[in-house]
Design an enzyme around this catalytic site. Structure first.
Site: not given
Ligand code: PSU
Ligand code: MN
Length: 283
Positions: A10, A144
């Site tokens: 990406e 996260k």
């Protein structure tokens, strides 16, 4: 006829996830790791409204340095094309492009997930439905720690995505290793990851790789930095797609660069494992 192993990468991590010049250095280093492992890297992005499958080093530099590069999730791709924009692709957007290009393996750093307040604001990353829908195996380092990890794992189960953890039990927390939440599938080898992908009739597979121990932030350090960064985001009115880039920058300041070191280490590690799985899929 044997297909060649290819790994898609990406570009949001380049344009919005890391500072310059570490972003370009890391993007090129990750491509080289994949080549050294015997696979072909293809970094994905949009330049002047054109979807590029396999950015050149010069084009990677452009995405990292041109002003006004979009952070483009899947629903933004048509608008980016229509406006002839420069756009970095998120994980979900990259997965959709990889599927269309016939690339089986996609490597990223952290995936977007179910946000901590999703039960009332519906903030669920578009990365998740892309992982579920498209015929691509995604390699990541988890999500996260401020994301709702149990809700993310529930979402993936509901949408029938096999979620494996590379040679460990707990779904990892990007900057740190164990979340305390097992997915029930500890992946011993690239061959098993490939076999599960091949046994799934449609849709994707998620492989979560805990970052190397030596580069991990202690969970308390990561959580404290994330909590401060989240409070700063709230007081500055940052939300939506600006949130993740803001948090990554702020967490880097708060950890005096250690989060960036961790981020670079984990994406390099993921590239190695992703290349191995791509090769196993072609064996
Ligand atoms: N999480 C990270 N680093 C990142 C991203 C997420 O720790 O660079 C990027 C990825 O490109 C991911 C996107 O697809 O942010 C998710 O954005 P959102 O949370 O707005 O869906
Ligand atoms: Mn979001």
């Amino acid at each position: 006829m044997n297909r060649q192993p290819v790994v898609a990468l990406e570009s949001t991590i380049i344009a919005h996830g890391m500072p310059y010049p570490e972003n370009v250095e890391t993007a090129l280093a990750v491509e080289q790791i994949i080549r050294d492992c015997g696979a072909t890297p293809r970094t994905l992005g949009i330049l002047d409204g054109e979807v590029v499958v396999g950015l050149t080093p010069d084009q990677i530099e452009q995405l990292a340095t041109r002003p006004g590069v979009w952070k483009c999730c899947e629903r933004d791709i048509p608008l980016a094309i229509a406006r002839r924009a420069d756009a970095a692709l998120t994980a979900g957007a990259s997965i959709s492009v990889a599927a269309r290009a016939g690339i089986d393996v996609f490597v990223t750093g952290g995936i977007g997930a179910v946000g901590p307040t999703a039960s009332h604001d519906f903030d669920i990353s578009a990365d998740l439905p892309a992982i579920a829908e498209y015929r691509v195996l995604t390699v990541c380092a988890g999500a996260k720690a401020f994301m709702d990890i149990p809700a993310t794992l529930e979402w993936l189960e509901t949408h029938r995505v096999p979620v494996g953890v590379w040679q460990a039990d707990d779904f990892p927390l990007f900057f740190s290793r164990g979340s305390g939440f097992s997915t029930g599938w500890n992946i011993p080898s690239a061959a098993e990851a490939a076999a599960v992908f091949q046994a799934r009739p449609s849709g994707g597979v998620l492989v979560a790789v805990p970052l190397p121990e030596a580069d991990a932030l202690p969970e308390e350090v990561a959580r404290a930095a994330i909590a401060t960064a989240l409070a700063d985001a709230q007081s500055s009115g940052i939300h939506g797609k600006s949130l993740t880039p803001f948090l990554l920058t702020r967490i880097k300041e708060l950890t005096m660069g250690r989060s960036l070191t961790a981020n670079i280490a984990l994406i390099r590690n993921n590239a190695r494992i992703g290349a191995g799985i791509a090769k196993a899929l072609c064996a």
